[in-house]
Design an enzyme around this catalytic site. Structure first.
Site, PDB file in Angstrom:
ATOM      1  N   CYS A 141       0.691   6.026  -0.261  1.00 28.26           N
ATOM      2  CA  CYS A 141      -0.586   6.352  -0.899  1.00 28.26           C
ATOM      3  C   CYS A 141      -1.762   5.746  -0.140  1.00 28.26           C
ATOM      4  CB  CYS A 141      -0.551   5.856  -2.341  1.00 28.26           C
ATOM      5  SG  CYS A 141      -2.068   6.156  -3.230  1.00 28.26           S
TER       6      CYS A 141
ATOM      7  N   GLY B 227       0.824  -1.224   0.000  1.00 31.98           N
ATOM      8  CA  GLY B 227       0.000   0.000   0.000  1.00 31.98           C
ATOM      9  C   GLY B 227       0.848   1.260   0.000  1.00 31.98           C
TER      10      GLY B 227
ATOM     11  N   GLY C 174       0.781  24.159  -1.013  1.00 29.95           N
ATOM     12  CA  GLY C 174       0.754  23.130  -2.054  1.00 29.95           C
ATOM     13  C   GLY C 174      -0.486  22.262  -1.897  1.00 29.95           C
TER      14      GLY C 174
ATOM     15  N   HIS D  98     -25.253  14.986 -22.525  1.00 27.57           N
ATOM     16  CA  HIS D  98     -25.804  16.231 -21.986  1.00 27.57           C
ATOM     17  C   HIS D  98     -26.838  15.908 -20.913  1.00 27.57           C
ATOM     18  CE1 HIS D  98     -27.173  20.379 -21.914  1.00 27.57           C
ATOM     19  NE2 HIS D  98     -28.421  19.927 -21.937  1.00 27.57           N
TER      20      HIS D  98
ATOM     21  N   GLY E  40       2.560  26.076   3.993  1.00 26.22           N
ATOM     22  CA  GLY E  40       2.747  25.533   2.645  1.00 26.22           C
ATOM     23  C   GLY E  40       1.434  25.490   1.896  1.00 26.22           C
TER      24      GLY E  40
END
Ligand SMILES: Cc1cc2nc3c(=O)[nH]c(=O)nc-3n(C[C@H](O)[C@H](O)[C@H](O)COP(=O)(O)OP(=O)(O)OC[C@H]3O[C@@H](n4cnc5c(N)ncnc54)[C@H](O)[C@@H]3O)c2cc1C
Length: 474
Positions: A45, A42, A185, A447, A183
């Site tokens: 992640c 794993g 990010g 649509h 940060g």
């Protein structure tokens, strides 16, 4: 040289890169040993990255939606957060997925060793097993998939539970009254979004002039506007000069031209200033593997290092440090070892920021095009003209295509809006297929969906969008 099918390979690290490499190698007939510190495969992640963060972001989105529902005539009471249950739900997701990978490991007859690997030479590993014991094991090839860890700024290092990195933030030990995210990010913004939804007053500080450095500014703007309302404050062009623990919080000293309040007390601080590759594997110096100045292991397009017996993949070999890049590199390395003619040379690797709205892009960005002095045509479709965006009351989004003016080939795609992370896959496919703007414009989209905005952007390029008025191209 040994026949590919009789090769015995080792993979160090069972993250998305490592387990993908190990599983494909086993499927291709190689004998595989997979080594990792965790009980099951794993990596970052699944245990402390993509999966737990997205589980919590799902909950954050739900909470936000219920608050938003007021606008549509539905009034929910304020949510009651049962933190232990939320935590155990998130942990359950992780356990199911990693347990599933454990089962797949056994089904493929991949030998899984829980422990830490060190190099004795290019073909031999010393493996210290978690449950005791050490083995010296020899392999034909070794794949390094050791991943990365949170970067640390020494001046922000305080040994206190009030200071968190992404791993401890995902543990969700409590919901602090005030939280500073250092940060701007993607990891900081995603985790800030979770804590804000759960009730923390979140501030974010970023030393650069904008959030999400690297992403095009027009994609970041709608996100900045929305989190500007949800977060307590966004401090740009600002650095954290010092942190000090006091009895009731962390005192943070800010530095920068726009600083109004130099000292501020926060219940908790989350430091999220990037990630560092785990290339300091013990004994690596006994091999011919070369490590570059930023700590990334150097590889060629087959993911082979300067040592012919050793391959490396994933975060440990470079940016973008993303799970899907690691997995594809893992598959390429396994195929290369099995003797296939392969190379890792994608046209586009998508990047997704799972905030609300999401931001996603692939291929060329406008920022990069400007840096390279490359001429591109940018066709933007505002979601204010999308029927689907209107029905979900989220019209702040935008989809754009970067198109080569000569060949009319799609060079890059950028999307900001709800579900951008899912929508960007179409852009990646378009780029991998070498699609022209015409191909995208002529592809009939269902649509009403947000996916239509990709087609609509291509129509904008030709000056023929039905849903907005754009003068025709000369
Ligand atoms: C909070 C957070 C959110 C993220 N969200 C996303 C996302 O939404 N999408 C996305 O694409 N990416 C995301 N990422 C990044 C993603 O987790 C990484 O890009 C990915 O895990 C890299 O995979 P990898 O296989 O290179 O290594 P990793 O997943 O880092 O795994 C490496 C493994 O190697 C093991 N290891 C290291 N050294 C040794 C050794 N000597 N012996 C044995 N084992 C060793 C480690 O224990 C680890 O299990 C996120 C990261 C974080 C922190």
């Amino acid at each position: 040289m040994t026949e590919p099918t009789s090769l015995h390979i080792a993979v160090i690290g069972a993250g998305p890169g490592g387990y993908a490499a190990a599983f494909l190698a086993a499927d291709l007939g190689l004998t595989v040993t997979l080594i990792d510190l965790e009980l099951n495969p794993g990596g970052v992640c699944l245990y402390r990255g993509c999966i737990p963060s997205k589980s919590l972001l799902h909950v954050a989105k739900l909470i936000d939606e219920t608050r938003h529902a007021k606008n549509w005539g539905i009034d929910y009471a304020d949510p009651k957060i049962d933190l232990p249950r939320l935590r155990s739900w998130k942990e359950g997701v992780v356990k199911k997925l990693t347990g599933g990978l454990g089962v797949l490991t056994k089904q493929r007859k991949v030998e899984y060793i829980q422990g830490k690997a060190a190099f004795e030479n290019s073909n031999t590993l010393r493996v210290s097993r978690t449950n005791g014991g050490e083995d010296s094991l020899t392999f034909d090839r070794i794949i390094i998939a050791a991943g990365s860890r949170p970067a640390i700024i020494p001046s922000l290092k305080l040994e206190t539970p009030r200071m968190m990195d992404s791993t401890s933030a995902l543990d969700l030990s409590d919901v602090p009254g005030t939280l500073l995210v250092v940060g701007g990010g993607y990891i900081g913004l995603e985790l800030g979004t979770v804590y804000a939804a759960l009730g923390s007053k979140v501030s974010v500080v970023e030393m650069l002039p904008g959030l999400l450095p690297g992403a095009d500014r027009d994609l970041v703007l709608p996100l900045h506007k929305r989190i500007g309302k949800v977060f307590d404050s966004i401090l740009l062009n600002t650095t954290v000069a010092a942190v000090k623990e006091e009895s009731n919080g962390i005192r943070v000293t800010f530095d920068g031209p726009e600083v109004k309040e130099r000292d501020k007390l926060f219940d908790k601080v989350l430091v999220s200033v990037g990630r560092k590759p785990n290339s300091e594997i013990p004994g690596l110096e006994k091999t011919q593997v070369k490590v570059g100045p930023r700590g990334f292991i150097q590889v060629n397009k087959q993911l082979q290092t300067d040592d012919p017996a050793i391959y490396a993949i994933g975060d440990v070999v470079g940016e973008p440090m993303l799970a899907h890049k690691a997995m594809h590199e893992g598959r390429t390395a396994a195929e290369a070892i099995a003797g296939h003619k392969v190379a890792f040379e994608p046209n586009a690797i998508p990047a997704v920021v799972f905030t609300d709205p999401e931001v996603a892009w692939c291929g060329l960005t406008e920022t990069q095009a400007q840096k390279d002095n490359r001429e591109v045509k940018v066709a933007r479709f505002p979601w204010a003209a999308s029927g689907r965006a209107m029905t979900i009351d989220r019209t702040e989004g935008m989809t754009k295509l970067l198109i080569d003016p000569q060949t009319e080939r799609v060079l890059g795609v950028g999307i900001v809006g709800v579900g951008a992370g899912e929508l960007i896959a179409e852009g990646v496919l378009a780029m991998e297929m070498g699609a022209l703007a015409k191909d995208v414009a002529l592809t009939i989209h269902p649509h009403p969906t947000l996916s239509e905005t990709v087609m609509n952007s291509a129509e904008v390029f030709f000056g023929t969008p039905t849903d907005v008025y754009r003068p025709k191209r000369p």
